[in-house]
Design a protein around this motif. Structure first.
Motif, PDB file in Angstrom:
ATOM      1  N   ASP A 173       1.164  -1.215  -0.068  1.00  0.00           N
ATOM      2  CA  ASP A 173      -0.085   0.177   0.878  1.00  0.00           C
ATOM      3  C   ASP A 173       0.733   0.960   0.133  1.00  0.00           C
ATOM      4  O   ASP A 173       1.662   1.818   0.696  1.00  0.00           O
ATOM      5  N   SER A 175       0.236   4.151  -0.382  1.00  0.00           N
ATOM      6  CA  SER A 175      -0.434   5.445   0.495  1.00  0.00           C
ATOM      7  C   SER A 175      -0.250   6.345   1.436  1.00  0.00           C
ATOM      8  O   SER A 175       1.593   5.330   2.456  1.00  0.00           O
ATOM      9  N   TYR A 183      -1.701  -4.628   1.818  1.00  0.00           N
ATOM     10  CA  TYR A 183      -3.096  -3.642   1.440  1.00  0.00           C
ATOM     11  C   TYR A 183      -4.148  -4.337   2.808  1.00  0.00           C
ATOM     12  O   TYR A 183      -4.463  -3.259   3.220  1.00  0.00           O
TER      13      TYR A 183
END
Length: 411
Positions: A173, A175, A183
């Motif tokens: 992930d 982000s 994730y």
């Protein structure tokens, strides 16, 4: 002076039937239909030779096997008597059975009987000479087997990562909140998709397989010999060659000649070859192999697929390995059995219906690119080892008759 296999070996036959072995047998069961390139139990460092006859194609073969096993009654197990090297016996049998098989093609000799086996002759030389010859040939075979094991590990690495990222959804992930952690297990947002009837990562699209595909091209069979406008020499990949193309068996792609106007059907890097006709009750149609520059470099001529196959290419090269492992996952899970029809008793993959109606989760391109960058060097290494193994097999097959006949000696 020659010796016979009967004088050099103790020979035993299998006793158990297949049902007994499969339902309650403790050890692997081998029938006469087994082919050594389809079984991963064979090795070259034990004292048992497995010889089979009366198989599905009317041929017979010899293989090394390590460990305990059950066998069909026309499958023979050989152990060497004192003074005979079992590796040497194995290679002598390998050569003589090849000659016998070629001689018996088209005749009534459909299986290997005990009298035929025990009567096979080989050159009688000293134990030391037997060992020297066997060492040369087995060293080549052991290197080929090592290459196969390395390739199996490389393939396992790629499959494991695909499952981790695209099936379990534990991709990195990237982000700000995820910071590269897995994730799904790090509580990445999952949303229910009514088409797939399951949750997928937020932001992933859902579409049919056809949305990935840019174009397709049919196969060609051409002519056996060059004639008229059939001038482009090619190696033709059939469904039977797909496993070998992937490194899981041998390739016997026929050499053919096609029309020059059909050169657009030649396979190119980032094409996929899919078997659309064939299969069996236990094997669906739809086996797939992918084409790279390294695959093409394994062959002396351009590649084309046969009429029983189809070649496709994708809109986006970055999705290449994602599509390859997605298709392989669908095939391994038996999904393609539900998309087959029959014509004249031959199973056909309903390709157009399948790709236009089967929906899948489509990963973000940047994640697919990460997967591509991970798998590409593994695949390059794999293809390099397959090419090396092919050269080693050619060398071994060239040396085998000359060493056994005494034309070449080991110094």
């Amino acid at each position: 002076m020659d010796k016979t296999i009967g004088l050099a070996c103790n020979i035993f036959t299998g006793k158990l039937d297949a049902n007994q072995a499969v339902t309650g047998g403790e050890y692997p069961f081998f029938t006469c239909a087994e082919y050594p390139d389809q079984i991963d139990h064979f090795t070259y460092d034990d004292d048992v030779v497995l010889v089979a006859g009366n198989n599905a194609r009317g041929n017979f073969h010899v293989s090394r096997y390590k460990g305990k096993f059950n066998a069909y009654q026309r499958t023979y197990i050989l152990t060497a008597k004192k003074g005979f090297n079992i590796d040497y016996v194995y290679y002598a049998l390998k050569l003589e059975l090849k000659r016998l098989r070629e001689k018996s093609q088209g005749s009534q000799t459909k299986f290997l009987t005990m009298p035929i086996l025990t009567g096979i002759h080989f050159r009688d030389i000293t134990g030391d000479e037997q060992t020297e010859i066997a060492n040369v040939l087995s060293a080549i075979d052991k290197k080929i087997e090592l290459n196969n094991r390395i390739n199996a590990e490389l393939e396992s690495m790629a499959k494991t990562l695909y499952d981790y990222w695209f099936v379990q959804f534990d991709f990195p992930d990237d982000s700000p909140q995820g910071q590269g952690k897995p994730y799904k297990t790090s509580s990445g947002k999952m949303v229910y998709n009514p088409t797939l009837k399951r949750e997928i990562p937020k932001g992933w699209e859902v579409d049919t397989l056809s949305s990935w595909i840019k174009s397709d091209k049919t196969g060609d069979w051409g002519k056996e010999e060059q004639e008229g406008n059939y001038t482009i020499q090619v190696d033709c990949i059939r469904g039977a060659d797909i496993n070998g193309l992937n490194g899981n068996g041998k390739i016997n792609a026929p050499n053919r000649f096609i029309l020059r106007k059909n050169d657009h059907k030649l396979l190119a890097p980032f094409d996929f070859v899919i078997e659309i006709s064939g299969g069996s009750p236990t094997q669906s149609t739809g086996r797939m192999a992918y084409i790279t520059d390294d695959v093409l470099n394994r062959f002396p001529h351009p590649l084309i697929c046969s009429n029983f196959c189809k070649a496709i290419s994708l809109h986006n090269k970055d999705l290449f390995y994602c599509f390859a492992y997605l298709w392989g996952n669908l095939y391994d899970n038996g999904i393609l059995f539900g998309w087959e029809g029959k014509t004249s008793g031959i199973k056909n993959l309903l390709f157009d219906a399948f790709v236009t109606k089967y929906y899948v989760a489509v990963p973000p391109v940047h994640l697919a690119k990460q997967f591509f960058d991970f798998v590409a060097p593994l695949e390059q290494k794999k293809q390099s080892l397959l090419k090396e193994s092919s050269k080693l097999e050619t060398l071994r097959d060239w040396l085998l008759p000359m060493l056994m006949n005494g034309q070449v000696t080991v110094k």
